[in-house]
Design a protein around this motif. Structure first.
Motif, PDB file in Angstrom:
ATOM      1  N   MET A 166       4.547   0.415  -8.341  1.00  0.00           N
ATOM      2  CA  MET A 166       3.638   1.471  -8.280  1.00  0.00           C
ATOM      3  C   MET A 166       2.949   1.481  -6.911  1.00  0.00           C
ATOM      4  SD  MET A 166       1.777   3.267 -10.674  1.00  0.00           S
ATOM      5  CE  MET A 166       0.666   3.671 -11.441  1.00  0.00           C
ATOM      6  N   ASP A 167       2.710   0.332  -6.419  1.00  0.00           N
ATOM      7  CA  ASP A 167       2.110   0.259  -5.101  1.00  0.00           C
ATOM      8  C   ASP A 167       3.042   0.861  -4.070  1.00  0.00           C
ATOM      9  OD1 ASP A 167      -0.264  -0.856  -5.713  1.00  0.00           O
ATOM     10  OD2 ASP A 167       0.398  -2.917  -5.430  1.00  0.00           O
ATOM     11  N   GLN A 168       4.276   0.689  -4.273  1.00  0.00           N
ATOM     12  CA  GLN A 168       5.244   1.247  -3.341  1.00  0.00           C
ATOM     13  C   GLN A 168       5.198   2.764  -3.394  1.00  0.00           C
ATOM     14  OE1 GLN A 168       9.105  -0.186  -4.190  1.00  0.00           O
ATOM     15  NE2 GLN A 168       9.231  -1.213  -2.260  1.00  0.00           N
ATOM     16  N   ILE A 169       5.056   3.293  -4.558  1.00  0.00           N
ATOM     17  CA  ILE A 169       5.018   4.752  -4.715  1.00  0.00           C
ATOM     18  C   ILE A 169       3.739   5.265  -4.062  1.00  0.00           C
ATOM     19  CG2 ILE A 169       4.880   6.616  -6.395  1.00  0.00           C
ATOM     20  CD1 ILE A 169       6.541   4.983  -8.245  1.00  0.00           C
ATOM     21  N   LYS A 170       2.681   4.498  -4.243  1.00  0.00           N
ATOM     22  CA  LYS A 170       1.414   4.885  -3.642  1.00  0.00           C
ATOM     23  C   LYS A 170       1.531   4.857  -2.132  1.00  0.00           C
ATOM     24  CE  LYS A 170      -3.024   3.808  -5.546  1.00  0.00           C
ATOM     25  NZ  LYS A 170      -4.006   2.850  -5.771  1.00  0.00           N
ATOM     26  N   GLY A 171       2.169   3.877  -1.647  1.00  0.00           N
ATOM     27  CA  GLY A 171       2.344   3.741  -0.210  1.00  0.00           C
ATOM     28  C   GLY A 171       3.196   4.879   0.332  1.00  0.00           C
ATOM     29  N   ILE A 172       4.235   5.246  -0.380  1.00  0.00           N
ATOM     30  CA  ILE A 172       5.112   6.334   0.066  1.00  0.00           C
ATOM     31  C   ILE A 172       4.322   7.634   0.047  1.00  0.00           C
ATOM     32  CG2 ILE A 172       7.178   7.628  -0.511  1.00  0.00           C
ATOM     33  CD1 ILE A 172       8.374   5.079  -1.536  1.00  0.00           C
ATOM     34  N   ALA A 173       3.473   7.841  -0.974  1.00  0.00           N
ATOM     35  CA  ALA A 173       2.686   9.066  -1.088  1.00  0.00           C
ATOM     36  C   ALA A 173       1.710   9.148   0.066  1.00  0.00           C
ATOM     37  CB  ALA A 173       1.933   9.091  -2.419  1.00  0.00           C
ATOM     38  N   TYR A 174       1.100   7.996   0.436  1.00  0.00           N
ATOM     39  CA  TYR A 174       0.172   8.017   1.578  1.00  0.00           C
ATOM     40  C   TYR A 174       0.925   8.280   2.869  1.00  0.00           C
ATOM     41  CZ  TYR A 174      -3.893   6.486  -1.116  1.00  0.00           C
ATOM     42  OH  TYR A 174      -4.934   6.414  -2.005  1.00  0.00           O
ATOM     43  N   GLN A 175       2.089   7.750   2.975  1.00  0.00           N
ATOM     44  CA  GLN A 175       2.865   7.933   4.193  1.00  0.00           C
ATOM     45  C   GLN A 175       3.280   9.395   4.321  1.00  0.00           C
ATOM     46  OE1 GLN A 175       6.443   5.624   4.427  1.00  0.00           O
ATOM     47  NE2 GLN A 175       6.825   6.250   6.527  1.00  0.00           N
ATOM     48  N   ILE A 176       3.734  10.022   3.221  1.00  0.00           N
ATOM     49  CA  ILE A 176       4.138  11.437   3.259  1.00  0.00           C
ATOM     50  C   ILE A 176       2.919  12.279   3.567  1.00  0.00           C
ATOM     51  CG2 ILE A 176       4.980  13.348   1.847  1.00  0.00           C
ATOM     52  CD1 ILE A 176       6.770  11.372   0.382  1.00  0.00           C
ATOM     53  N   ALA A 177       1.764  11.971   2.923  1.00  0.00           N
ATOM     54  CA  ALA A 177       0.542  12.722   3.148  1.00  0.00           C
ATOM     55  C   ALA A 177       0.134  12.570   4.600  1.00  0.00           C
ATOM     56  CB  ALA A 177      -0.571  12.254   2.216  1.00  0.00           C
ATOM     57  N   GLY A 178       0.305  11.399   5.150  1.00  0.00           N
ATOM     58  CA  GLY A 178      -0.050  11.174   6.542  1.00  0.00           C
ATOM     59  C   GLY A 178       0.903  11.919   7.460  1.00  0.00           C
ATOM     60  N   ASP A 179       2.217  11.932   7.123  1.00  0.00           N
ATOM     61  CA  ASP A 179       3.194  12.654   7.946  1.00  0.00           C
ATOM     62  C   ASP A 179       2.870  14.156   7.983  1.00  0.00           C
ATOM     63  OD1 ASP A 179       4.556  10.358   8.506  1.00  0.00           O
ATOM     64  OD2 ASP A 179       6.118  10.670   6.992  1.00  0.00           O
ATOM     65  N   PHE A 180       2.415  14.701   6.892  1.00  0.00           N
ATOM     66  CA  PHE A 180       2.104  16.141   6.839  1.00  0.00           C
ATOM     67  C   PHE A 180       0.664  16.415   7.265  1.00  0.00           C
ATOM     68  CE2 PHE A 180       5.755  16.219   3.895  1.00  0.00           C
ATOM     69  CZ  PHE A 180       6.494  17.229   4.483  1.00  0.00           C
ATOM     70  N   GLY A 181      -0.088  15.480   7.569  1.00  0.00           N
ATOM     71  CA  GLY A 181      -1.459  15.621   8.046  1.00  0.00           C
ATOM     72  C   GLY A 181      -2.435  15.889   6.945  1.00  0.00           C
ATOM     73  N   LEU A 182      -2.185  15.336   5.759  1.00  0.00           N
ATOM     74  CA  LEU A 182      -3.078  15.535   4.624  1.00  0.00           C
ATOM     75  C   LEU A 182      -4.214  14.550   4.706  1.00  0.00           C
ATOM     76  CD1 LEU A 182      -3.667  16.895   1.854  1.00  0.00           C
ATOM     77  CD2 LEU A 182      -2.259  15.119   0.832  1.00  0.00           C
ATOM     78  N   ALA A 183      -5.438  15.131   4.694  1.00  0.00           N
ATOM     79  CA  ALA A 183      -6.617  14.280   4.654  1.00  0.00           C
ATOM     80  C   ALA A 183      -7.229  14.490   3.290  1.00  0.00           C
ATOM     81  CB  ALA A 183      -7.576  14.671   5.762  1.00  0.00           C
ATOM     82  N   TRP A 184      -7.377  13.374   2.567  1.00  0.00           N
ATOM     83  CA  TRP A 184      -7.815  13.479   1.170  1.00  0.00           C
ATOM     84  C   TRP A 184      -9.208  14.065   1.062  1.00  0.00           C
ATOM     85  CZ3 TRP A 184      -4.464  13.434  -2.499  1.00  0.00           C
ATOM     86  CH2 TRP A 184      -3.268  12.772  -2.344  1.00  0.00           C
ATOM     87  N   GLY A 185     -10.042  13.828   1.885  1.00  0.00           N
ATOM     88  CA  GLY A 185     -11.413  14.364   1.832  1.00  0.00           C
ATOM     89  C   GLY A 185     -11.396  15.876   2.012  1.00  0.00           C
ATOM     90  N   LYS A 186     -10.629  16.318   3.009  1.00  0.00           N
ATOM     91  CA  LYS A 186     -10.522  17.757   3.235  1.00  0.00           C
ATOM     92  C   LYS A 186      -9.803  18.425   2.068  1.00  0.00           C
ATOM     93  CE  LYS A 186     -10.418  17.678   8.249  1.00  0.00           C
ATOM     94  NZ  LYS A 186      -9.649  17.986   9.439  1.00  0.00           N
ATOM     95  N   PHE A 187      -8.799  17.739   1.531  1.00  0.00           N
ATOM     96  CA  PHE A 187      -8.035  18.295   0.415  1.00  0.00           C
ATOM     97  C   PHE A 187      -8.941  18.536  -0.794  1.00  0.00           C
ATOM     98  CE2 PHE A 187      -5.484  17.604  -3.461  1.00  0.00           C
ATOM     99  CZ  PHE A 187      -4.608  18.668  -3.348  1.00  0.00           C
ATOM    100  N   PHE A 188      -9.762  17.543  -1.145  1.00  0.00           N
ATOM    101  CA  PHE A 188     -10.671  17.705  -2.284  1.00  0.00           C
ATOM    102  C   PHE A 188     -11.720  18.776  -2.007  1.00  0.00           C
ATOM    103  CE2 PHE A 188      -9.257  13.271  -3.402  1.00  0.00           C
ATOM    104  CZ  PHE A 188      -8.592  13.646  -4.544  1.00  0.00           C
ATOM    105  N   ALA A 189     -12.172  18.870  -0.757  1.00  0.00           N
ATOM    106  CA  ALA A 189     -13.157  19.894  -0.394  1.00  0.00           C
ATOM    107  C   ALA A 189     -12.521  21.275  -0.550  1.00  0.00           C
ATOM    108  CB  ALA A 189     -13.639  19.692   1.033  1.00  0.00           C
ATOM    109  N   GLN A 190     -11.251  21.432  -0.142  1.00  0.00           N
ATOM    110  CA  GLN A 190     -10.589  22.716  -0.279  1.00  0.00           C
ATOM    111  C   GLN A 190     -10.330  23.061  -1.747  1.00  0.00           C
ATOM    112  OE1 GLN A 190      -7.099  22.487   2.189  1.00  0.00           O
ATOM    113  NE2 GLN A 190      -8.245  22.986   4.061  1.00  0.00           N
ATOM    114  N   VAL A 191     -10.028  22.061  -2.564  1.00  0.00           N
ATOM    115  CA  VAL A 191      -9.822  22.308  -4.000  1.00  0.00           C
ATOM    116  C   VAL A 191     -11.129  22.779  -4.615  1.00  0.00           C
ATOM    117  CG1 VAL A 191      -9.358  21.167  -6.205  1.00  0.00           C
ATOM    118  CG2 VAL A 191      -7.863  20.756  -4.253  1.00  0.00           C
TER     119      VAL A 191
END
Length: 173
Positions: free
Chosen positions: A1-26
């Protein structure tokens, strides 16, 4: 599961996803959606529902008007048929009444003619009797004159009356 989490963070980082901004936009999206739903979509949907209801009411009224028109047409046809029947009956009654009046007038004319003929016959009979009476008197006078000339005697009133009566009796017979 940690690996999946790591991959998700890496993909989010590759696409420039910032979790704080994402939650603010939601949160902003939910807020805008709620405001639009309350103040824009609600009135628009209510207005569309009112229009749909008015259209449905209009269609119902059209159907009712069509039924009423068909019923009115049937009623008017029934009234026309009844009026035609009444008119035919009235014409027949008027024709019958005219024939009856004509027959009555004919009978009255015949009766009147018969009355006139009877009165004329009666008048002729009366005139004939008067003429016969005058003829008898004249004939009696002529016989009296002839008798007095033949006999050379002047006849008195009794003789003239007797001769007139005898002559009238012989003429009548």
């Amino acid at each position: 599961m940690d690996q999946i989490k790591g991959i998700a963070y890496q993909i989010a980082g590759d696409f420039g996803l910032a979790w704080g901004k994402f939650f603010a936009q939601v949160i902003i999206f939910i807020a805008v959606y709620s405001i639009l739903k309350k103040y824009a979509f609600g009135p628009i949907l209510a207005m569309l529902e009112q229009r749909r209801q008015r259209i449905a009411d209009g269609e119902a009224k059209l159907e009712k008007i069509a039924r009423d028109a068909a019923e009115a047409k049937q009623n008017s046809q029934a009234i026309l048929d009844k009026a035609e029947a009444d008119a035919a009956r009235l014409v027949k009654e008027a024709d019958d009444a005219a024939k009856l009046i004509q027959e009555r007038r004919q009978q009255e004319a015949v009766s009147s003619a018969n009355t006139i003929i009877a009165k004329a016959r009666e008048a002729a009979q009366l005139e004939q009797e008067q003429l016969m009476s005058q003829l008898k008197r004249e004939f009696g006078r002529m016989v009296s004159d002839a008798t007095s000339r033949v006999t050379g005697k002047v006849l008195n009133t009794d003789d003239q009356t007797r001769i007139n009566q005898e002559t009238a009796a012989q003429v009548s017979a």
